[in-house]
Design an enzyme around this catalytic site. Sequence first.
Site, short mmCIF file in Angstrom:
data_model
loop_
_atom_site.label_atom_id
_atom_site.label_comp_id
_atom_site.label_asym_id
_atom_site.label_seq_id
_atom_site.Cartn_x
_atom_site.Cartn_y
_atom_site.Cartn_z
N ARG A 257 -4.66 -9.00 -9.38
CA ARG A 257 -5.62 -9.80 -10.13
C ARG A 257 -5.89 -9.15 -11.48
O ARG A 257 -5.89 -7.93 -11.57
CB ARG A 257 -6.98 -9.83 -9.42
N ASP B 153 -1.51 -5.73 -18.20
CA ASP B 153 -0.64 -4.56 -18.40
C ASP B 153 -0.60 -4.11 -19.86
O ASP B 153 0.44 -3.66 -20.34
CB ASP B 153 0.79 -4.86 -17.89
N GLY C 245 0.77 -1.24 0.00
CA GLY C 245 0.00 0.00 0.00
C GLY C 245 0.79 1.28 0.00
O GLY C 245 0.29 2.33 0.41
N SER C 246 2.04 1.25 -0.51
CA SER C 246 2.81 2.50 -0.51
C SER C 246 2.27 3.49 -1.55
O SER C 246 2.30 4.70 -1.32
CB SER C 246 4.30 2.25 -0.72
N ASN C 247 1.78 2.99 -2.67
CA ASN C 247 1.18 3.91 -3.66
C ASN C 247 -0.10 4.53 -3.10
O ASN C 247 -0.37 5.71 -3.32
CB ASN C 247 0.92 3.20 -4.98
N ASP D 63 -8.62 -5.58 -20.92
CA ASP D 63 -8.77 -6.97 -20.46
C ASP D 63 -7.49 -7.80 -20.54
O ASP D 63 -7.49 -8.99 -20.23
CB ASP D 63 -9.92 -7.66 -21.21
N GLU E 174 7.28 6.07 -8.97
CA GLU E 174 5.86 5.66 -9.03
C GLU E 174 5.01 6.60 -8.19
O GLU E 174 3.94 7.05 -8.61
CB GLU E 174 5.70 4.23 -8.48
N HIS F 256 2.45 0.27 -13.27
CA HIS F 256 3.28 -0.92 -13.46
C HIS F 256 4.75 -0.51 -13.37
O HIS F 256 5.15 0.50 -13.97
CB HIS F 256 2.99 -1.54 -14.84
C1 GRF Z 1 4.21 -1.32 -7.23
O1 GRF Z 1 5.52 -1.55 -7.61
C2 GRF Z 1 3.29 -1.21 -8.44
O2 GRF Z 1 3.92 -0.65 -9.53
C3 GRF Z 1 2.94 -2.65 -8.71
O3 GRF Z 1 2.81 -3.24 -7.44
C4 GRF Z 1 3.59 -2.52 -6.50
C5 GRF Z 1 2.66 -2.10 -5.41
O4 GRF Z 1 3.34 -1.50 -4.34
N1 GRF Z 1 1.75 -2.73 -9.54
P1 GRF Z 1 2.55 -0.83 -3.17
O5 GRF Z 1 1.58 -1.89 -2.62
O6 GRF Z 1 1.80 0.35 -3.72
O7 GRF Z 1 3.58 -0.44 -2.16
#
Ligand code: GRF
Length: 206
Positions: free
Chosen positions: A95, A149, A16-18, A146, A178, A113
């Site tokens: 998923r 990526d 969950g860092s994003n 669908d 990111e 991604h």
């Molecule tokens: C990130 O590297 C994102 O690009 C990928 O999964 C990872 C998720 O990281 N799709 P976080 O859970 O947001 O820390």
Amino acid sequence: MEPGCLRLAVLASGRGSNFLAILEAIKQGRLNAQIEVLISDKSAALALQKAEEAGIPHIFIDPSLFPDRPSYESEIVKQLQAREIDLVVLAGYMRLVGKVLLQAYPHRIVNIHPALLPSFTGLHAQRQAVDYGVKFSGCTVHFVDDGMDTGPIIEQVVVPVLPDDSEDDLAERILVQEHELYARVLQWIAEGRVYIEGRKIYVDHD
Ligand code: GRF
């Protein structure tokens, strides 16, 4: 999409860092949005814990309780519609997205991604980049279709791969980008600057 404060739902399976970076951008006024809910398919996802700590509504939807993907996704759609979500933000959601979710939110699901798509799709994108020996990798924000990526690319950031990089070194360097990229792209969407023409995305930067 009409410009304005975006009502977001974040779907996350992991740390969950994003999610936290997006929340921080909102708090700092860099992103005109609100995270209405965080949904996870994993009960142990750290993202759920972080949402709890941040006071963001969060739900675990257990895929094993549903007979198939359409019925599992119908439950997600029900939760999203109840909160009048504008945009679904995948942030480490592990998923493939199926028909039910895609049809309910056409061109309203985005993903990040950790590679320069179309290179290194799927799992362990950073390891794939290190193993291949590329000199540059990066991250990509795209609309979800669908495939895995494969959706139309909104924006990418290039990150150098250094000669002695491990998978973790590269992942860490990409992750910093990111966090900045996702908030920036979401703000473009909030400002109504993003246009879709087939596979091509145009961003109005006037
Ligand atoms: C990130 O590297 C994102 O690009 C990928 O999964 C990872 C998720 O990281 N799709 P976080 O859970 O947001 O820390």
